[in-house]
Design a protein around this motif. Sequence first.
Motif, mmCIF file in Angstrom:
data_model
loop_
_atom_site.group_PDB
_atom_site.id
_atom_site.type_symbol
_atom_site.label_atom_id
_atom_site.label_comp_id
_atom_site.label_asym_id
_atom_site.label_seq_id
_atom_site.Cartn_x
_atom_site.Cartn_y
_atom_site.Cartn_z
ATOM 1 N N PRO A 120 0.800 -1.230 0.000
ATOM 2 C CA PRO A 120 0.000 0.000 0.000
ATOM 3 C C PRO A 120 0.831 1.279 0.000
ATOM 4 O O PRO A 120 0.305 2.351 -0.282
ATOM 5 C CB PRO A 120 -0.819 -0.115 1.289
ATOM 6 N N CYS A 121 2.129 1.177 0.326
ATOM 7 C CA CYS A 121 2.988 2.362 0.378
ATOM 8 C C CYS A 121 4.424 1.891 0.574
ATOM 9 O O CYS A 121 4.694 0.698 0.695
ATOM 10 C CB CYS A 121 2.579 3.278 1.532
ATOM 11 N N GLY A 179 1.234 -4.004 6.259
ATOM 12 C CA GLY A 179 0.861 -2.658 6.667
ATOM 13 C C GLY A 179 2.038 -1.720 6.575
ATOM 14 O O GLY A 179 3.193 -2.133 6.752
ATOM 15 N N ASN A 214 1.695 4.723 5.857
ATOM 16 C CA ASN A 214 0.544 5.595 5.636
ATOM 17 C C ASN A 214 -0.697 5.154 6.409
ATOM 18 O O ASN A 214 -1.769 5.741 6.243
ATOM 19 C CB ASN A 214 0.221 5.683 4.144
ATOM 20 N N GLY A 215 -0.556 4.124 7.252
ATOM 21 C CA GLY A 215 -1.696 3.641 8.023
ATOM 22 C C GLY A 215 -2.599 2.686 7.271
ATOM 23 O O GLY A 215 -3.611 2.228 7.812
ATOM 24 N N GLY A 216 -2.241 2.373 6.034
ATOM 25 C CA GLY A 216 -3.058 1.467 5.232
ATOM 26 C C GLY A 216 -2.512 0.059 5.244
ATOM 27 O O GLY A 216 -1.321 -0.170 5.462
ATOM 28 N N ARG A 223 -2.871 -3.857 3.117
ATOM 29 C CA ARG A 223 -3.326 -4.586 1.929
ATOM 30 C C ARG A 223 -3.322 -6.058 2.252
ATOM 31 O O ARG A 223 -2.380 -6.571 2.859
ATOM 32 C CB ARG A 223 -2.435 -4.277 0.732
ATOM 33 N N GLU A 272 -7.882 -3.557 0.347
ATOM 34 C CA GLU A 272 -7.087 -2.521 0.980
ATOM 35 C C GLU A 272 -7.994 -1.579 1.752
ATOM 36 O O GLU A 272 -9.078 -1.222 1.282
ATOM 37 C CB GLU A 272 -6.295 -1.739 -0.064
ATOM 38 N N TYR A 273 -7.591 -1.219 2.946
ATOM 39 C CA TYR A 273 -8.297 -0.184 3.684
ATOM 40 C C TYR A 273 -7.355 0.448 4.696
ATOM 41 O O TYR A 273 -6.306 -0.102 5.025
ATOM 42 C CB TYR A 273 -9.560 -0.735 4.349
ATOM 43 N N THR A 274 -7.737 1.619 5.177
ATOM 44 C CA THR A 274 -6.928 2.375 6.120
ATOM 45 C C THR A 274 -7.540 2.285 7.507
ATOM 46 O O THR A 274 -8.703 2.636 7.699
ATOM 47 C CB THR A 274 -6.807 3.846 5.695
ATOM 48 N N HIS A 334 -5.419 3.146 10.399
ATOM 49 C CA HIS A 334 -4.600 3.914 11.331
ATOM 50 C C HIS A 334 -4.245 5.272 10.753
ATOM 51 O O HIS A 334 -4.272 5.479 9.533
ATOM 52 C CB HIS A 334 -3.323 3.129 11.668
ATOM 53 N N GLN A 335 -3.900 6.190 11.661
ATOM 54 C CA GLN A 335 -3.493 7.534 11.266
ATOM 55 C C GLN A 335 -1.973 7.711 11.341
ATOM 56 O O GLN A 335 -1.471 8.823 11.331
ATOM 57 C CB GLN A 335 -4.152 8.577 12.174
#
Length: 329
Positions: free
Chosen positions: A162-163, A181, A184-186, A188, A200-202, A204-205
């Motif tokens: 995801p990043c 993880g 970016n808090g995301g 996959r 994929e979802y987020t 965390h901040q």
Amino acid sequence: MILVLFASARDSAADQLGGNWPCAAVQMLASSGQGAAPVVTTVCLQPGGALLAAGGDDHRIYLWDVAAGRTARCLVGHDDWVHAVKFSADGRMLASAGHDGRVILWDPNIAEPICVLDQNCHAVTELAWSQDGTRLATSGFSAQVRLYDIPTRKLVGELQGPCNDLRALSFSPDGQLLAAGGRNGGMRIWHLRGGQGPEEYTAHQGRIRALAFSPTGKLLASSGEDGKVHIWSFDSRSGRDLPRRPAKIFSLAFFGPHELAAGGSDNLIRLWDLSTGQEVGQLAGHQGSVMSLDSNGQILVSGSYDTVVRIWTIKDRVATAPRPTTELK
């Protein structure tokens, strides 16, 4: 001897600070006999065996005989910080990864390397084995998750994460799902069989630092630098946050079907009952951030920046009742 057991049945520091599971502590010593003791960033229990592996910033991996209370072997092969050690499900192989970009397979019985899977990539910070031992996944300072076929010792695929900077990685117990993880808090989640695309979802901040599937594979726990522990249910296809605590959460480990341990920058290990969503206990004694956790259902092991590995005997699933804590919003 590199490691010294300085507490046997119970540890006085844990008593004073509030933990009431029996605890033994293993103090790391400087490998040369001089200088600072290494911090501990990774611990792993051998499935079905008696060994505990620990690694840190002195570039070495130590195998501890839990029953005998002594160092069994020292593995030397990395040139930089050891970020991850993981036993295969049958306990016959140990994988290690570090800041030097090396991924090494070891035979823990003879303390010799089997092979070097990779040595020219970015820093590798996390490892995950499939349950059948045929796949090893790695992640680290890039956006790719690498998949190795262990029978052939070959890289067989790269998955786009995801990043950049993927610090968390976990296989589901049945080996069908792989989750990663990042900063970016995301997260996959790949379906490795059946042809379904990744989810994929987020949650965390901030940077995700740990992922753990429950023993049934129906839950996925994540935690990170925002101080949250998030629980995703594959049955309900929904997620929820546990009450937030004032610490970065660096490590997670299930010690029962619905029992989750979480270690963080407040030096505590918090115990959660996921069936109620309540914090049911705390284990205290570490004097530094709790960076790694593992459990086999009978004991829980923790590694910390305080240069100590603690071995907790699980007792009644509940430790000392947590101190009153104001939930962070």
